[in-house]
Design an enzyme around this catalytic site. Sequence first.
Site, mmCIF file in Angstrom:
data_model
loop_
_atom_site.group_PDB
_atom_site.id
_atom_site.type_symbol
_atom_site.label_atom_id
_atom_site.label_comp_id
_atom_site.label_asym_id
_atom_site.label_seq_id
_atom_site.Cartn_x
_atom_site.Cartn_y
_atom_site.Cartn_z
ATOM 1 N N CYS A 397 0.845 -1.196 0.000
ATOM 2 C CA CYS A 397 0.000 0.000 0.000
ATOM 3 C C CYS A 397 0.888 1.257 0.000
ATOM 4 O O CYS A 397 1.491 1.573 -1.015
ATOM 5 C CB CYS A 397 -0.967 -0.031 1.179
ATOM 6 S SG CYS A 397 -2.382 1.066 0.966
ATOM 7 N N HIS A 524 -3.523 -5.277 -0.023
ATOM 8 C CA HIS A 524 -2.987 -5.840 1.223
ATOM 9 C C HIS A 524 -3.033 -7.362 1.160
ATOM 10 O O HIS A 524 -4.013 -7.969 1.597
ATOM 11 C CB HIS A 524 -3.805 -5.348 2.416
ATOM 12 C CG HIS A 524 -3.601 -3.903 2.741
ATOM 13 N ND1 HIS A 524 -2.699 -3.478 3.699
ATOM 14 C CD2 HIS A 524 -4.171 -2.775 2.227
ATOM 15 C CE1 HIS A 524 -2.733 -2.150 3.767
ATOM 16 N NE2 HIS A 524 -3.612 -1.702 2.883
ATOM 17 N N GLU A 526 -1.698 -9.517 2.932
ATOM 18 C CA GLU A 526 -1.652 -10.181 4.245
ATOM 19 C C GLU A 526 -3.027 -10.645 4.726
ATOM 20 O O GLU A 526 -3.138 -11.590 5.507
ATOM 21 C CB GLU A 526 -1.015 -9.257 5.300
ATOM 22 C CG GLU A 526 -1.808 -8.018 5.678
ATOM 23 C CD GLU A 526 -1.493 -6.794 4.834
ATOM 24 O OE1 GLU A 526 -1.755 -5.667 5.285
ATOM 25 O OE2 GLU A 526 -1.003 -6.967 3.693
#
Length: 591
Positions: A397, A524, A526
């Site tokens: 990001c 993102h 994750e």
Amino acid sequence: MKYVLVTGGVVSGLGKGVTASSIGLLLQACGLRVTSIKIDPYLNTDAGTMSPFEHGEVFVLDDGGEVDLDLGNYERFLDSTLTRDNNITTGKIYQSVIDKERKGDYLGRTVQVVPHVTDAIQEWIERVANVPVDGKEGPPDVCVIELGGTIGDIESMPFIEALGQFSYKVGPGNFCLVHVSLVPVLSVVGEQKTKPTQHSVRGLRSLGLTPNILACRSTKALEENVKTKLSQFCHVPEVNIVTLYDVPNIWHVPLLLRDQKAHEAILKELNLSNAVKPDLAEWTARTKIYDTLQDPVRIAMVGKYTGLTDSYLSVLKALLHASVACHKKLVIEWVAASDLEEITAQEAPDVHKAAWDLLKGADGILVPGGFGDRGVQGKILATKYARENQVPFLGICLGMQLAVVEFARSILGFHDANSTEFEPETSSPCIIFMPEGSTTHMGGTMRLGSRRTYFQVADCKSAKLYGNAKFVDERHRHRYEVNPDMISEIEKAGLSFVGKDETGRRMEIVELPSHPYFVGAQFHPEFKSRPGKPSALFLGLIAAASGCLESVLQTGGKVNIVSKNGVANGSAMGKVHQNGNVYSNGNGLHH
């Protein structure tokens, strides 16, 4: 529908979220379909506008819901896909009640906490509990509900009243209450003290809820006489009292519950006699591997919230999943971005030197997302160091945006290149405000949730890590993006935008082809990482930092990882189907 409610007593931060996730995993291992609900008694509508220092990271769901980080634990443990409605807040409930009152739905009645707010809570729970979250048709078998906060908090009173009514409404055999409490050990005496738990249970009972199972947090296993005492004073059978003692990592918690037969107690309370014996062989084997890892891989985490690790919880978990897959022991070197800046060198030279020593000693560098301009120059310096010194780098990001800014400054010579977020009047706006958001309202105005990224270069590292997919679906949370008018100039200089959205104007993945591993992602990754199914870009970072990236790329993002029999196999990432979703490859591990 069966319901398991997890409450907490004595103090906050006991691990209710991990306990609820572990109970869900255990019931799932018994062959049941499980969904989860998190109740947060705060007045915010969602977690979107909260500072990470206040409440840890904001977890983003596929539908764009900005929710409590516990929902991240649920998704990781249960491999489920939740929605924003799986997170109930006081703000959402009150908003829905007030909206109904404005529309005249209450037919002129006085709107009160009881029954209107409590009814709204119960209706919400029943509605959401019946929505499948595992990709299959039909409602789940069990809904695990976690009530945030501590018993006795003023703000959670309407929820406790609603849940008391709800337990009576669904009836015995359909509702099981697990109360997580603290059994402290006073260092002076060395004795496990039951009084805090006794008071906590008494408070719970006075509010109309009776615990069926006690999960006691302690430094070591409860002694038998302590269990007997708790059973007498809390009116809970001894077999229903389990100890959640300190373990090396949270993957042990489901095994801890299984070994103490917590699943049998829950299944008995819920009249679920047809459930099978829990199959946690794969989970157990992976946990053993995690415990025995010796060979370290050092990752420098360059951020601004380094004082509170919960701020980057999903990033830490994604790094962990990838390092276990690569059979490496993860060592995080926390580097406060502002400590790398020149001003710190003047004000606190020792701090500045220590930060740079950590950065230079790392095998890989990660610059995570964030908001605001504090530490931005430090992140740019870390990115420059990684680029110039061939150190594996992943920017997420804001980290990806700053990689573009650094490249424009150092390689293109645009010395004032910047993001308009930090320098609105810059003459070289590399990062600009995206048109679909709002600059005035903070909540719910970002580009949020799952969006599709199309690979532009078939043989780039990212595409290979994703199993040579044509496109992938990943979750976003941002307002600013790379300026599409500067793309051609930046690409001519050597930085390649290998992933874009369907319009081709939003840059999603950036790579430096001449570098061993220099990758930035606007999304993102994750948030979709799972134990045993690591996120592709994190796997790339750890593999590059460990010196095994080439072998991972050659196998299309596959690594040797544990299978159900505890033996390593070569297909952890699964196969990426044409539509970008990753399908199971027959060994029980799917993305």
